[in-house]
Design a protein around this motif. Structure first.
Motif, short mmCIF file in Angstrom:
data_model
loop_
_atom_site.label_atom_id
_atom_site.label_comp_id
_atom_site.label_asym_id
_atom_site.label_seq_id
_atom_site.Cartn_x
_atom_site.Cartn_y
_atom_site.Cartn_z
N ILE A 1 -3.08 -25.45 -62.71
CA ILE A 1 -1.52 -26.37 -63.34
C ILE A 1 -1.04 -26.29 -64.01
N LEU A 2 -1.93 -26.31 -65.39
CA LEU A 2 -1.50 -26.59 -66.50
C LEU A 2 -0.62 -24.77 -67.46
N SER A 3 -1.60 -23.85 -66.58
CA SER A 3 -0.54 -22.83 -66.81
C SER A 3 0.86 -22.28 -66.52
N VAL A 4 0.38 -23.06 -65.75
CA VAL A 4 2.45 -22.58 -64.82
C VAL A 4 2.86 -23.60 -65.74
N TRP A 5 2.88 -24.70 -66.02
CA TRP A 5 3.16 -25.80 -67.24
C TRP A 5 3.72 -24.84 -67.93
N LEU A 6 2.56 -23.92 -68.73
CA LEU A 6 3.01 -23.77 -70.10
C LEU A 6 4.09 -22.70 -70.21
N LEU A 7 4.14 -21.86 -68.44
CA LEU A 7 4.73 -20.49 -68.79
C LEU A 7 6.62 -21.05 -68.57
N PHE A 8 6.60 -21.85 -67.97
CA PHE A 8 7.63 -23.13 -67.60
C PHE A 8 8.50 -23.05 -68.18
N ALA A 9 7.12 -23.75 -69.30
CA ALA A 9 7.87 -24.22 -71.13
C ALA A 9 8.19 -23.46 -71.71
N THR A 10 7.65 -22.59 -71.89
CA THR A 10 7.99 -21.42 -73.24
C THR A 10 8.98 -20.17 -72.42
#
Length: 367
Positions: free
Chosen positions: A41-50
């Motif tokens: 979940i953290l990785s997906v959030w980071l990808l969508f954010a950056t």
């Protein structure tokens, strides 16, 4: 009348492979535990954010057509016009503008001979003569003074050609020196072994920056009056001596991994020490240490940027010089991304070539 008996044999058909559904793959690979689920979940959030923001800054909102820095400041993305405007200064430093075709041609010659050196069918004595011809051509192009070329002192060399020259000569000369030091450290002669051990441990005990400072500041103090050594040559020697010490330890590790039976077999054939090393031991040892050796080559290529501290105009220093222009101040990110891409291209190419070389030289049975 005899009847033929029919013997039943068990079926040898293999069971069909189990095909995991997409959900099963996601569950086993990404959501197999609460901790893995949290990381996913953290990785997906980071990808969508950056990633969307980076794509927008790099490509969508960027510009390559701006004529001035003021036009660049009106856009929200990257100003690649800075690279378009200053690319010759970044790549070739302060080399005379009208003569910059010479370092460009020298760079292409160096890259060409490096690429040919990676092709196995060229691994013969002709490759040595090819390198001599290529390096002679590079020297003539960079210095000039012959064949109608204007003389350019090496204090005006800079940019990518200088980085390639430092790294190419550093690798080419440090590698054989490192092999000799590794053999010397394993020698049974106490004097040679002691000298090699002292050299290796002394050089590995200090950072490259200190060696560059000593070559630039301390070495001239020990030379007789009236004798000077060029600053670029002093830096090149410091890089070679530094890299050779690390390569020596890497090669020594490969030599220690060779089974004792290989040495005994070579002795039984009546081979001399140097024949044993050249024909039997070193080829096996160097094959073992290809990954760490290439890692040292990559590190050496990047470490050439440290010559900036003694005023040599390498690729990094040339990029800093491009930022001095008041008309294009404030776009350092684009410049450093550009030279980082150059470093990455060369380092990644060396890494991929080492992987392919390992596969071609692999002689062990695959398990």
């Amino acid at each position: 009348m005899t009847s033929q008996a029919h013997v039943s044999t068990p079926s040898t058909e293999l069971a069909p492979p189990i095909r995991l559904s997409v959900w099963n793959w996601l569950r086993t690979q990404l959501f197999s535990s609460p901790f893995n689920t949290l990381l996913t979940i953290l990785s997906v959030w980071l990808l969508f954010a950056t990633v969307p923001a980076m794509v927008d800054w790099f490509l969508i909102s960027s510009t390559v057509t701006a004529k001035t820095s003021q036009e660049c400041r009106e856009v929200t993305g990257a100003c690649w016009s800075m690279i378009v405007e200053k690319h010759r200064l970044i790549l070739f430093g302060v080399y005379p503008y009208e003569e910059q075709w010479r370092p460009l041609l020298a760079t292409l010659i160096l890259l060409g001979v490096i690429i040919l050196s990676g092709v196995r069918r060229f691994w013969n004595i002709s490759l040595l003569f090819l390198w001599i011809a290529a390096l002679s051509s590079v020297a003539v192009l960079m210095w000039g003074g012959v064949f109608g070329l204007t003389y350019v002192e090496n204090s005006r060399w800079g940019g990518l050609p200088l980085t390639l020259i430092l790294s190419t000569f550093g690798i080419a000369l440090a590698f054989p020196l490192g092999v000799l030091l590794a053999l010397g450290r394993r020698s049974k002669m106490p004097a040679i072994k002691t000298l090699c051990v002292v050299y290796i441990e002394l050089i590995r005990g200090v950072p490259l920056i200190s060696l560059l400072f000593m070559s630039a500041v301390m070495l001239p103090l020990f030379l007789p009056e009236g004798i000077t050594i060029d600053k670029l040559l002093r830096a090149q020697v410091a890089i070679i001596l530094f890299a050779a010490a690390y390569m020596a330890e890497t090669v020594r590790g490969g030599l220690q991994a060779i089974p004792k039976g290989q040495f005994e077999g070579a002795d039984s054939l009546g081979l001399t020490y140097w024949q044993q090393m050249r024909l039997i031991v070193l080829p096996q040892a160097l094959k073992i240490v290809i990954p760490p050796l290439v890692g040292l080559f990559i590190a050496l290529f990047k470490d050439t940027s440290l010559v900036v501290i003694i005023g040599i105009f390498d690729l990094t220093q040339a990029a800093k010089a491009a930022l001095v222009d008041q008309a294009w101040r404030g776009f350092s990110v684009e410049v450093y991304i550009f030279i980082s891409a150059i470093y990455f291209l060369f380092c990644y190419s060396m890494s991929k070539y080492s992987q392919s070389l390992e596969k071609r030289l692999a002689t062990e049975h695959q398990r």
